[in-house]
Design a protein around this motif. Structure first.
Motif, PDB file in Angstrom:
ATOM      1  N   LYS A 110       0.863  -1.176   0.000  1.00 15.61           N
ATOM      2  CA  LYS A 110       0.000   0.000   0.000  1.00 15.61           C
ATOM      3  C   LYS A 110       0.897   1.223   0.000  1.00 15.61           C
ATOM      4  CE  LYS A 110      -4.109   1.715   2.326  1.00 15.61           C
ATOM      5  NZ  LYS A 110      -5.005   1.484   3.478  1.00 15.61           N
ATOM      6  N   VAL A 111       0.654   2.126  -0.952  1.00 15.41           N
ATOM      7  CA  VAL A 111       1.441   3.347  -1.039  1.00 15.41           C
ATOM      8  C   VAL A 111       0.517   4.560  -0.982  1.00 15.41           C
ATOM      9  CG1 VAL A 111       3.341   2.321  -2.362  1.00 15.41           C
ATOM     10  CG2 VAL A 111       1.441   3.402  -3.576  1.00 15.41           C
ATOM     11  N   TYR A 112       1.041   5.633  -0.410  1.00 14.42           N
ATOM     12  CA  TYR A 112       0.415   6.945  -0.509  1.00 14.42           C
ATOM     13  C   TYR A 112       0.987   7.545  -1.785  1.00 14.42           C
ATOM     14  CZ  TYR A 112       0.083  11.975  -0.031  1.00 14.42           C
ATOM     15  OH  TYR A 112      -0.139  13.294  -0.285  1.00 14.42           O
ATOM     16  N   ARG A 113       0.152   8.211  -2.556  1.00 16.02           N
ATOM     17  CA  ARG A 113       0.634   8.831  -3.787  1.00 16.02           C
ATOM     18  C   ARG A 113       0.053  10.229  -3.922  1.00 16.02           C
ATOM     19  NH1 ARG A 113      -2.836   5.470  -8.290  1.00 16.02           N
ATOM     20  NH2 ARG A 113      -4.870   6.035  -7.473  1.00 16.02           N
ATOM     21  N   ILE A 114       0.866  11.083  -4.482  1.00 15.52           N
ATOM     22  CA  ILE A 114       0.393  12.432  -4.800  1.00 15.52           C
ATOM     23  C   ILE A 114       0.939  12.805  -6.167  1.00 15.52           C
ATOM     24  CG2 ILE A 114       2.271  13.563  -3.542  1.00 15.52           C
ATOM     25  CD1 ILE A 114       0.015  15.738  -2.851  1.00 15.52           C
ATOM     26  N   SER A 115       0.068  13.328  -6.993  1.00 16.95           N
ATOM     27  CA  SER A 115       0.458  13.721  -8.348  1.00 16.95           C
ATOM     28  C   SER A 115       1.428  14.890  -8.300  1.00 16.95           C
ATOM     29  CB  SER A 115      -0.768  14.100  -9.167  1.00 16.95           C
ATOM     30  OG  SER A 115      -1.596  12.979  -9.344  1.00 16.95           O
ATOM     31  N   LEU A 116       2.369  14.889  -9.202  1.00 15.09           N
ATOM     32  CA  LEU A 116       3.405  15.921  -9.231  1.00 15.09           C
ATOM     33  C   LEU A 116       2.862  17.292  -9.601  1.00 15.09           C
ATOM     34  CD1 LEU A 116       6.291  13.927 -10.957  1.00 15.09           C
ATOM     35  CD2 LEU A 116       5.843  14.225  -8.519  1.00 15.09           C
ATOM     36  N   GLU A 117       1.897  17.343 -10.496  1.00 21.38           N
ATOM     37  CA  GLU A 117       1.392  18.636 -10.957  1.00 21.38           C
ATOM     38  C   GLU A 117       0.766  19.460  -9.834  1.00 21.38           C
ATOM     39  OE1 GLU A 117       1.368  21.740 -13.215  1.00 21.38           O
ATOM     40  OE2 GLU A 117       2.372  19.881 -13.735  1.00 21.38           O
ATOM     41  N   PRO A 118      -0.120  18.899  -9.010  1.00 27.52           N
ATOM     42  CA  PRO A 118      -0.642  19.699  -7.892  1.00 27.52           C
ATOM     43  C   PRO A 118       0.449  20.148  -6.912  1.00 27.52           C
ATOM     44  CG  PRO A 118      -2.000  17.756  -8.214  1.00 27.52           C
ATOM     45  CD  PRO A 118      -0.813  17.618  -9.119  1.00 27.52           C
ATOM     46  N   VAL A 119       1.464  19.317  -6.715  1.00 25.09           N
ATOM     47  CA  VAL A 119       2.565  19.714  -5.828  1.00 25.09           C
ATOM     48  C   VAL A 119       3.277  20.929  -6.420  1.00 25.09           C
ATOM     49  CG1 VAL A 119       4.782  19.017  -4.827  1.00 25.09           C
ATOM     50  CG2 VAL A 119       2.887  17.398  -4.875  1.00 25.09           C
ATOM     51  N   ARG A 120       3.563  20.877  -7.704  1.00 25.28           N
ATOM     52  CA  ARG A 120       4.239  22.010  -8.356  1.00 25.28           C
ATOM     53  C   ARG A 120       3.371  23.274  -8.309  1.00 25.28           C
ATOM     54  NH1 ARG A 120       6.151  17.800 -12.281  1.00 25.28           N
ATOM     55  NH2 ARG A 120       8.328  17.489 -11.729  1.00 25.28           N
ATOM     56  N   GLN A 121       2.076  23.119  -8.520  1.00 27.42           N
ATOM     57  CA  GLN A 121       1.168  24.273  -8.458  1.00 27.42           C
ATOM     58  C   GLN A 121       1.120  24.859  -7.046  1.00 27.42           C
ATOM     59  OE1 GLN A 121      -2.509  22.697  -9.996  1.00 27.42           O
ATOM     60  NE2 GLN A 121      -1.822  22.813 -12.120  1.00 27.42           N
ATOM     61  N   TYR A 122       1.081  23.990  -6.044  1.00 26.36           N
ATOM     62  CA  TYR A 122       1.055  24.450  -4.653  1.00 26.36           C
ATOM     63  C   TYR A 122       2.358  25.177  -4.311  1.00 26.36           C
ATOM     64  CZ  TYR A 122       0.170  24.288   0.406  1.00 26.36           C
ATOM     65  OH  TYR A 122      -0.036  24.608   1.733  1.00 26.36           O
ATOM     66  N   MET A 123       3.461  24.711  -4.852  1.00 24.71           N
ATOM     67  CA  MET A 123       4.752  25.364  -4.616  1.00 24.71           C
ATOM     68  C   MET A 123       4.779  26.783  -5.179  1.00 24.71           C
ATOM     69  SD  MET A 123       7.521  22.400  -5.313  1.00 24.71           S
ATOM     70  CE  MET A 123       8.022  21.300  -4.006  1.00 24.71           C
ATOM     71  N   GLU A 124       4.074  27.005  -6.278  1.00 20.93           N
ATOM     72  CA  GLU A 124       4.032  28.344  -6.867  1.00 20.93           C
ATOM     73  C   GLU A 124       3.313  29.347  -5.973  1.00 20.93           C
ATOM     74  OE1 GLU A 124       2.574  28.332 -10.885  1.00 20.93           O
ATOM     75  OE2 GLU A 124       3.980  26.767 -11.482  1.00 20.93           O
ATOM     76  N   VAL A 125       2.303  28.897  -5.263  1.00 23.46           N
ATOM     77  CA  VAL A 125       1.547  29.817  -4.403  1.00 23.46           C
ATOM     78  C   VAL A 125       2.020  29.796  -2.951  1.00 23.46           C
ATOM     79  CG1 VAL A 125      -0.503  29.765  -5.854  1.00 23.46           C
ATOM     80  CG2 VAL A 125      -0.309  28.164  -3.945  1.00 23.46           C
ATOM     81  N   ASN A 126       2.763  28.771  -2.582  1.00 23.22           N
ATOM     82  CA  ASN A 126       3.255  28.647  -1.211  1.00 23.22           C
ATOM     83  C   ASN A 126       4.765  28.386  -1.263  1.00 23.22           C
ATOM     84  OD1 ASN A 126       3.903  27.929   1.437  1.00 23.22           O
ATOM     85  ND2 ASN A 126       1.955  26.885   1.779  1.00 23.22           N
ATOM     86  N   PHE A 128       6.392  26.354   1.585  1.00 24.89           N
ATOM     87  CA  PHE A 128       6.257  24.909   1.399  1.00 24.89           C
ATOM     88  C   PHE A 128       7.316  24.428   0.417  1.00 24.89           C
ATOM     89  CE2 PHE A 128       4.647  21.524  -1.417  1.00 24.89           C
ATOM     90  CZ  PHE A 128       4.582  20.479  -0.515  1.00 24.89           C
ATOM     91  N   ALA A 129       7.468  25.143  -0.691  1.00 18.84           N
ATOM     92  CA  ALA A 129       8.461  24.764  -1.706  1.00 18.84           C
ATOM     93  C   ALA A 129       9.850  24.686  -1.094  1.00 18.84           C
ATOM     94  CB  ALA A 129       8.438  25.755  -2.866  1.00 18.84           C
ATOM     95  N   ALA A 130      10.232  25.691  -0.302  1.00 14.97           N
ATOM     96  CA  ALA A 130      11.560  25.698   0.321  1.00 14.97           C
ATOM     97  C   ALA A 130      11.723  24.504   1.260  1.00 14.97           C
ATOM     98  CB  ALA A 130      11.784  27.005   1.074  1.00 14.97           C
ATOM     99  N   ARG A 131      10.718  24.252   2.083  1.00 15.22           N
ATOM    100  CA  ARG A 131      10.790  23.119   3.024  1.00 15.22           C
ATOM    101  C   ARG A 131      10.849  21.787   2.278  1.00 15.22           C
ATOM    102  NH1 ARG A 131       7.079  26.583   5.822  1.00 15.22           N
ATOM    103  NH2 ARG A 131       5.304  25.491   4.888  1.00 15.22           N
TER     104      ARG A 131
END
Length: 174
Positions: free
Chosen positions: A95-111, A114-117
């Protein structure tokens, strides 16, 4: 040490909540591929349970690594956007947790905090892996292979452990 602690230990509780809300779980059966060498991946994975083996398709009998709960997969492709150079297959039910890369990249642009951390935690994770690999190849000092933490990282381990358990609990019923 579980590699996920490098990442979760440096993220905030708000970051973890965002990851939980925007990710999901995936079940794999024994023998099922999570990642295929040379095929682009669009997600980062955290192993929640089970074990997987990492190998090169040119020599599939030779296991490069065996990974289990708490390990991260896909971080290198996230950073350089290149397809993986190895395959990852389940040894048993996984069982794996997964998160799509695109939402992570989008979230990094506004936060950007978070991106730095996130980038800092991935850098620590990859630095640790490189030190261990160098040592295993015979180029590092034997004590470099000891799984010790510096005081900076040690401060974050307690938080990271509770955050990993929060991920496990959240997706336990999935």
């Amino acid at each position: 040490m579980k590699k996920v602690l490098f990442v979760l230990g440096h993220l905030s509780d708000k970051d973890i909540e965002w990851l939980i809300e925007n990710g999901s779980t995936r079940q794999l059966r024994s023998g099922e591929y999570l990642v295929r060498q040379g095929e682009s991946i669009k997600e980062i994975y955290i192993v929640l349970s089970g074990s997987l083996r990492i190998f090169n398709e040119q020599n599939p009998q030779h296991e490069i690594a065996h990974i289990s709960s708490g390990e991260i997969i896909g971080e290198m492709s996230f950073l350089d956007e290149r397809p993986p150079s190895v395959s990852v297959v389940a040894n048993e039910e996984v069982k794996v947790y997964r998160i799509s890369l695109e939402p992570v990249r989008q979230y990094m642009e506004v936060n950007t905090r978070f991106a730095a951390r996130f980038y800092y935690s991935i850098a620590l994770f990859l630095s640790d892996r490189l030190r261990k690999t160098t040592s295993r190849l015979g180029y590092g000092a034997p004590e470099d292979d000891i799984d010790e933490l510096n005081s900076n990282i040690l401060l974050q381990v307690g938080h990271a452990g509770s955050r990993f358990h929060r991920l496990l609990n959240k997706f336990a019923e999935s």
